[in-house]
Design an enzyme around this catalytic site. Structure first.
Site, PDB file in Angstrom:
ATOM      1  N   GLY A 104     -10.174 -41.490 -22.230  1.00 25.23           N
ATOM      2  CA  GLY A 104     -10.421 -40.992 -23.580  1.00 25.23           C
ATOM      3  C   GLY A 104     -11.860 -41.107 -24.037  1.00 25.23           C
ATOM      4  N   GLN A 105     -12.719 -41.648 -23.182  1.00 25.39           N
ATOM      5  CA  GLN A 105     -14.089 -41.817 -23.647  1.00 25.39           C
ATOM      6  C   GLN A 105     -14.739 -40.462 -23.873  1.00 25.39           C
ATOM      7  OE1 GLN A 105     -16.171 -44.421 -21.019  1.00 25.39           O
ATOM      8  NE2 GLN A 105     -14.970 -46.208 -21.637  1.00 25.39           N
ATOM      9  N   ARG A 106     -15.598 -40.470 -24.862  1.00 29.50           N
ATOM     10  CA  ARG A 106     -16.175 -39.208 -25.316  1.00 29.50           C
ATOM     11  C   ARG A 106     -16.687 -38.353 -24.160  1.00 29.50           C
ATOM     12  NH1 ARG A 106     -17.157 -37.724 -30.418  1.00 29.50           N
ATOM     13  NH2 ARG A 106     -16.747 -39.825 -31.158  1.00 29.50           N
ATOM     14  N   MET A 141     -15.683 -38.195 -21.253  1.00 22.63           N
ATOM     15  CA  MET A 141     -14.629 -37.665 -20.390  1.00 22.63           C
ATOM     16  C   MET A 141     -13.896 -36.494 -21.036  1.00 22.63           C
ATOM     17  SD  MET A 141     -14.764 -39.278 -17.624  1.00 22.63           S
ATOM     18  CE  MET A 141     -13.323 -38.458 -16.926  1.00 22.63           C
TER      19      MET A 141
END
Ligand SMILES: Nc1nc2c(ncn2[C@@H]2O[C@H](COP(=O)(O)OP(=O)(O)O)[C@@H](O)[C@H]2O)c(=O)[nH]1
Ligand SMILES: [Mg+2]
Length: 182
Positions: free
Chosen positions: A67-69, A71
């Site tokens: 969920g990291q930005r 990604m």
């Protein structure tokens, strides 16, 4: 074994949501029924689970694509062939609700996910002050956002394992099986 498995219809399910929502915790809980201490997902985690749909065996592949930005732009690649989307929300993090809603909206607007069923998880129900499913539904204006698709909101606590089995059952029930797979 691999041969047998490959004969079974496969469904691809995307686990999406902001970083820290609880996607990886949920994935491990579904697979092993244990809580593991998670590390922020770089790249993706993937697990295959056996299930039965309409009394026939199927294999459910769950993709936790991180969920990291940085990604999020990669989500697009996984959208093709999705049988269902599980969007995990940290219901205790009111400060990031707007961000979560915007991400969900963007996800649902993807052409490849047109009509794809959505299971929205109101996670971290064990935290006091967490939004209830009714509050989340209202805050997200979910009915409007989800017109043209099946949707369901499930309360859960991934760490405590509450609502996890229900989520998996709902995923199997709602997943669209590609016609060529049956
Ligand atoms: N209290 C509580 N914490 C949770 C729950 N689910 C996940 N967490 C915690 O939230 C953090 C992020 O979880 P993780 O699964 O890595 O989130 P991801 O970034 O979406 O994969 C971790 O510290 C988890 O232990 C939950 O249901 N309740
Ligand atoms: Mg993760």
């Amino acid at each position: 074994m691999g041969h047998l498995l490959s004969k079974q219809p496969q469904v691809q399910v995307l686990l999406l949501g902001l970083d820290n929502a609880g996607k990886s915790t949920l994935l491990y809980k579904m697979k092993h029924n244990v809580s593991v201490s998670t590390v922020p997902t770089i790249g993706f985690n993937v697990e295959m689970l056996d299930a039965r749909k309409n009394r026939k065996p199927i294999v459910v592949t769950l993709w936790d694509v991180g969920g990291q930005r940085k990604m999020r732009e990669h989500w697009q690649k996984y959208h093709q062939n999705a049988a269902a989307v599980v969007f995990v929300v940290d219901a205790s993090d009111r400060a990031r609700l707007g961000e979560a809603r915007a991400e969900l909206e963007k996800t649902l607007q993807s052409e490849q996910l047109r009509g794809c069923p959505l299971i929205l998880l109101a996670n971290k129900q064990d935290v006091s002050g967490a939004l209830t499913i009714t509050e989340l539904k209202d805050r997200f204006k979910l009915r409007k956002m989800c017109s043209g698709r099946d949707w369901f909101v499930q309360p859960c606590s991934a760490t405590m394992g509450v609502g996890v089995e229900e989520t998996f059952r709902k995923v199997v029930q709602m997943a669209r099986i590609p016609p060529e797979a049956v």
